[in-house]
Design a protein around this motif. Structure first.
Motif, PDB file in Angstrom:
ATOM      1  N   SER A  24      42.273   0.082 -19.274  1.00  0.00           N
ATOM      2  CA  SER A  24      41.934   1.162 -20.194  1.00  0.00           C
ATOM      3  C   SER A  24      41.961   0.681 -21.648  1.00  0.00           C
ATOM      4  N   LEU A  25      42.862  -0.233 -21.997  1.00  0.00           N
ATOM      5  CA  LEU A  25      42.848  -0.824 -23.339  1.00  0.00           C
ATOM      6  C   LEU A  25      41.553  -1.593 -23.565  1.00  0.00           C
ATOM      7  N   THR A  26      41.135  -2.315 -22.554  1.00  0.00           N
ATOM      8  CA  THR A  26      39.892  -3.071 -22.643  1.00  0.00           C
ATOM      9  C   THR A  26      38.710  -2.126 -22.810  1.00  0.00           C
ATOM     10  N   ALA A  27      38.680  -1.054 -22.034  1.00  0.00           N
ATOM     11  CA  ALA A  27      37.580  -0.096 -22.111  1.00  0.00           C
ATOM     12  C   ALA A  27      37.518   0.557 -23.494  1.00  0.00           C
ATOM     13  N   LYS A  28      38.675   0.862 -24.086  1.00  0.00           N
ATOM     14  CA  LYS A  28      38.697   1.448 -25.435  1.00  0.00           C
ATOM     15  C   LYS A  28      38.129   0.481 -26.463  1.00  0.00           C
ATOM     16  N   LEU A  29      38.481  -0.785 -26.347  1.00  0.00           N
ATOM     17  CA  LEU A  29      37.984  -1.788 -27.281  1.00  0.00           C
ATOM     18  C   LEU A  29      36.462  -1.924 -27.167  1.00  0.00           C
ATOM     19  N   VAL A  30      35.959  -1.935 -25.944  1.00  0.00           N
ATOM     20  CA  VAL A  30      34.512  -2.050 -25.726  1.00  0.00           C
ATOM     21  C   VAL A  30      33.806  -0.801 -26.238  1.00  0.00           C
ATOM     22  N   ALA A  31      34.366   0.368 -25.953  1.00  0.00           N
ATOM     23  CA  ALA A  31      33.746   1.620 -26.393  1.00  0.00           C
ATOM     24  C   ALA A  31      33.711   1.723 -27.918  1.00  0.00           C
ATOM     25  N   ALA A  32      34.639   1.071 -28.599  1.00  0.00           N
ATOM     26  CA  ALA A  32      34.663   1.084 -30.059  1.00  0.00           C
ATOM     27  C   ALA A  32      33.712   0.036 -30.648  1.00  0.00           C
ATOM     28  N   ARG A  33      32.907  -0.595 -29.800  1.00  0.00           N
ATOM     29  CA  ARG A  33      31.915  -1.599 -30.204  1.00  0.00           C
ATOM     30  C   ARG A  33      32.563  -2.811 -30.874  1.00  0.00           C
ATOM     31  N   LYS A  34      33.716  -3.224 -30.370  1.00  0.00           N
ATOM     32  CA  LYS A  34      34.420  -4.369 -30.942  1.00  0.00           C
ATOM     33  C   LYS A  34      34.318  -5.605 -30.076  1.00  0.00           C
ATOM     34  N   VAL A  35      33.474  -5.555 -29.050  1.00  0.00           N
ATOM     35  CA  VAL A  35      33.228  -6.711 -28.192  1.00  0.00           C
ATOM     36  C   VAL A  35      31.746  -7.056 -28.296  1.00  0.00           C
ATOM     37  N   ARG A  36      31.471  -8.349 -28.412  1.00  0.00           N
ATOM     38  CA  ARG A  36      30.082  -8.808 -28.462  1.00  0.00           C
ATOM     39  C   ARG A  36      29.820  -9.717 -27.277  1.00  0.00           C
ATOM     40  N   VAL A  37      28.656  -9.558 -26.678  1.00  0.00           N
ATOM     41  CA  VAL A  37      28.217 -10.432 -25.601  1.00  0.00           C
ATOM     42  C   VAL A  37      26.965 -11.144 -26.108  1.00  0.00           C
ATOM     43  N   ASN A  38      27.051 -12.473 -26.156  1.00  0.00           N
ATOM     44  CA  ASN A  38      25.956 -13.283 -26.698  1.00  0.00           C
ATOM     45  C   ASN A  38      25.549 -12.777 -28.085  1.00  0.00           C
ATOM     46  N   SER A  39      26.533 -12.514 -28.919  1.00  0.00           N
ATOM     47  CA  SER A  39      26.435 -12.060 -30.318  1.00  0.00           C
ATOM     48  C   SER A  39      25.800 -10.678 -30.487  1.00  0.00           C
ATOM     49  N   GLU A  40      25.681  -9.903 -29.425  1.00  0.00           N
ATOM     50  CA  GLU A  40      25.187  -8.530 -29.508  1.00  0.00           C
ATOM     51  C   GLU A  40      26.335  -7.568 -29.212  1.00  0.00           C
ATOM     52  N   PRO A  41      26.616  -6.607 -30.103  1.00  0.00           N
ATOM     53  CA  PRO A  41      27.699  -5.658 -29.816  1.00  0.00           C
ATOM     54  C   PRO A  41      27.349  -4.771 -28.621  1.00  0.00           C
ATOM     55  N   ILE A  42      28.343  -4.468 -27.810  1.00  0.00           N
ATOM     56  CA  ILE A  42      28.124  -3.595 -26.652  1.00  0.00           C
ATOM     57  C   ILE A  42      29.009  -2.366 -26.806  1.00  0.00           C
ATOM     58  N   ALA A  43      28.616  -1.276 -26.175  1.00  0.00           N
ATOM     59  CA  ALA A  43      29.353  -0.025 -26.332  1.00  0.00           C
ATOM     60  C   ALA A  43      29.835   0.545 -25.016  1.00  0.00           C
ATOM     61  N   LYS A  44      29.429  -0.034 -23.887  1.00  0.00           N
ATOM     62  CA  LYS A  44      29.817   0.526 -22.595  1.00  0.00           C
ATOM     63  C   LYS A  44      30.679  -0.453 -21.820  1.00  0.00           C
ATOM     64  N   PRO A  45      31.829   0.004 -21.321  1.00  0.00           N
ATOM     65  CA  PRO A  45      32.683  -0.866 -20.517  1.00  0.00           C
ATOM     66  C   PRO A  45      32.011  -1.333 -19.232  1.00  0.00           C
ATOM     67  N   SER A  46      30.962  -0.651 -18.811  1.00  0.00           N
ATOM     68  CA  SER A  46      30.269  -1.010 -17.574  1.00  0.00           C
ATOM     69  C   SER A  46      29.198  -2.079 -17.788  1.00  0.00           C
ATOM     70  N   PHE A  47      29.092  -2.613 -18.992  1.00  0.00           N
ATOM     71  CA  PHE A  47      28.097  -3.652 -19.278  1.00  0.00           C
ATOM     72  C   PHE A  47      28.324  -4.830 -18.341  1.00  0.00           C
ATOM     73  N   ALA A  48      27.259  -5.311 -17.697  1.00  0.00           N
ATOM     74  CA  ALA A  48      27.379  -6.389 -16.709  1.00  0.00           C
ATOM     75  C   ALA A  48      27.279  -7.749 -17.389  1.00  0.00           C
ATOM     76  N   ILE A  49      28.255  -8.607 -17.117  1.00  0.00           N
ATOM     77  CA  ILE A  49      28.220  -9.977 -17.637  1.00  0.00           C
ATOM     78  C   ILE A  49      28.061 -10.947 -16.479  1.00  0.00           C
ATOM     79  N   LYS A  50      27.626 -12.169 -16.798  1.00  0.00           N
ATOM     80  CA  LYS A  50      27.433 -13.192 -15.772  1.00  0.00           C
ATOM     81  C   LYS A  50      27.974 -14.519 -16.299  1.00  0.00           C
ATOM     82  N   SER A  51      28.049 -15.504 -15.449  1.00  0.00           N
ATOM     83  CA  SER A  51      28.505 -16.830 -15.867  1.00  0.00           C
ATOM     84  C   SER A  51      27.583 -17.366 -16.947  1.00  0.00           C
TER      85      SER A  51
END
Length: 127
Positions: A24-51
């Protein structure tokens, strides 16, 4: 909702890799747009990542940049979690300790005279 076996939710992966204590801490951080995947900010904890994806996020006072090596299947022990990523973070911010009053630095307790002087210095006049 069926996930592609070659992908995993970003909140699950960050939790599996032991960057955060709870999902839930991780989901809050992602929902606050504080995580970037390949330098693009994401807003949903359900965003799919790959190797091969590169994640960047703040953790404490430092910025973490990690490359996803494996997806993982569970939240295992620390050595298993460390195998999930390659850390590409910049050097952490290390603050140098500067004593409040350098006169007393490394000299043990102040004497009674030193205390009186510092107390006198710290007093404010109340009019």
């Amino acid at each position: 909702m069926a996930e592609d076996p070659a992908t995993l939710r970003v909140d699950k992966w960050l939790w599996y890799a032991r960057f955060f204590k709870t999902r839930s801490l991780t989901a809050k951080l992602v929902a606050a747009r504080k995580v970037r995947v390949n330098s693009e900010p994401i807003a949903k904890p359900s965003f799919a990542i790959k190797s091969g994806d590169v994640l960047s996020f703040a953790q404490g006072d430092n910025t973490r940049v990690v490359k996803v090596e494996m997806l993982g299947t569970r939240r295992g022990p620390a050595p298993e979690a460390a195998a999930l990523y390659v850390d590409m973070s910049p050097e952490p911010n290390i603050r140098e300790y500067v004593p409040e009053n350098p006169k007393f630095a490394g000299k043990g307790r102040p004497t009674k005279k030193d205390r009186r002087q510092s107390d006198r210095f710290g007093r404010r006049r109340v009019d």
